[in-house]
Design a protein around this motif. Structure first.
Motif, short mmCIF file in Angstrom:
data_model
loop_
_atom_site.label_atom_id
_atom_site.label_comp_id
_atom_site.label_asym_id
_atom_site.label_seq_id
_atom_site.Cartn_x
_atom_site.Cartn_y
_atom_site.Cartn_z
N SER A 1 -39.86 14.72 12.48
CA SER A 1 -38.91 13.70 13.10
C SER A 1 -39.52 12.92 14.15
O SER A 1 -39.27 11.77 14.43
CB SER A 1 -37.72 14.47 13.53
N ARG A 2 -40.10 13.78 14.98
CA ARG A 2 -40.87 13.35 16.26
C ARG A 2 -41.86 12.27 15.85
O ARG A 2 -41.93 11.15 16.36
CB ARG A 2 -41.49 14.17 17.11
N LEU A 3 -42.76 12.46 14.59
CA LEU A 3 -43.80 11.83 14.29
C LEU A 3 -43.18 10.34 13.81
O LEU A 3 -43.61 9.25 13.96
CB LEU A 3 -44.73 12.40 13.18
N ARG A 4 -42.06 10.42 13.32
CA ARG A 4 -41.20 9.36 12.63
C ARG A 4 -40.77 8.43 13.66
O ARG A 4 -41.02 7.09 13.81
CB ARG A 4 -40.34 9.79 11.59
N ARG A 5 -40.30 8.98 14.64
CA ARG A 5 -39.46 8.45 15.78
C ARG A 5 -40.71 7.60 16.51
O ARG A 5 -40.44 6.75 17.26
CB ARG A 5 -38.73 9.31 16.73
N SER A 6 -41.75 8.19 16.70
CA SER A 6 -42.62 7.82 17.63
C SER A 6 -43.66 6.30 17.04
O SER A 6 -44.48 6.09 17.31
CB SER A 6 -43.67 8.72 18.20
N GLY A 7 -43.45 6.38 15.52
CA GLY A 7 -44.04 5.32 14.61
C GLY A 7 -45.51 5.97 14.02
O GLY A 7 -46.11 5.32 13.69
N LEU A 8 -45.67 7.22 14.33
CA LEU A 8 -46.94 7.73 13.68
C LEU A 8 -46.91 7.96 12.15
O LEU A 8 -47.82 8.10 11.78
CB LEU A 8 -47.46 8.97 14.51
N ALA A 9 -45.54 8.20 11.87
CA ALA A 9 -45.54 8.49 10.27
C ALA A 9 -44.32 7.69 9.97
O ALA A 9 -43.44 7.32 10.74
CB ALA A 9 -45.15 9.88 10.20
N ASP A 10 -44.11 7.41 8.51
CA ASP A 10 -42.85 6.70 8.02
C ASP A 10 -42.53 7.52 6.93
O ASP A 10 -43.10 8.56 6.42
CB ASP A 10 -43.22 5.40 7.63
N THR A 11 -41.47 7.32 6.36
CA THR A 11 -40.61 8.06 5.20
C THR A 11 -40.28 7.30 4.20
O THR A 11 -40.05 6.11 4.21
CB THR A 11 -39.55 9.21 5.48
N PHE A 12 -40.25 7.77 2.89
CA PHE A 12 -39.68 7.51 1.72
C PHE A 12 -39.15 8.30 0.83
O PHE A 12 -39.47 9.23 0.84
CB PHE A 12 -40.53 6.39 1.03
N LEU A 13 -38.30 7.95 0.00
CA LEU A 13 -37.52 9.07 -0.89
C LEU A 13 -38.17 9.09 -2.45
O LEU A 13 -38.48 7.61 -2.58
CB LEU A 13 -36.11 9.03 -1.04
#
Length: 121
Positions: free
Chosen positions: A63-75
């Motif tokens: 979640s931190r990686l996503r919030r900081s823009g280092l990772a993204d998610t998809f389903l």
């Protein structure tokens, strides 16, 4: 026995602190080649026992990686249950991993100067 337990506790704390310091970059490295979902990441980390971690550690990190823009998610739909959330490296995450990879050898060598007897001189 108590002295042995204290030493084991101190050793476990030391490994835990080292793991905390590098876990984020190990996860980014695992995402470098392809997107992965959480359980895949847990299994890949567990392949190296010193890096094994729990869901309670990994998912907040993701979640931190996503919030900081280092990772993204998809389903992605799953044939065996609910859709899986996959994590993928962003360009910013790729850059952060490259920077860490560039600093790591110098950092490791600096620490080794203190840990290896006679290496400091």
């Amino acid at each position: 026995m108590v002295a042995g337990n204290a030493r084991e506790d101190a050793e476990a704390r030391g490994v835990s602190q080292l793991r905390k310091g590098v876990l984020e970059y190990c996860v980014l490295a695992l995402l470098r080649d392809r997107p992965r979902y959480g359980v895949e990441l847990l299994e890949a980390l567990a392949d190296t026992p010193v890096m094994a971690t729990s869901q309670g550690t990994l998912y907040p990190l993701l979640s931190r990686l996503r919030r900081s823009g280092l990772a993204d998610t998809f389903l992605v739909e799953s044939a065996t249950g609910p859709p899986r959330k996959y994590y993928e490296l962003t360009d910013q995450g790729r850059q952060a991993l490259e920077e860490f990879s560039g600093h790591w050898p110098g950092f490791r060598n600096a620490v080794d100067r203190f840990l290896v007897p006679g290496a400091e001189s």
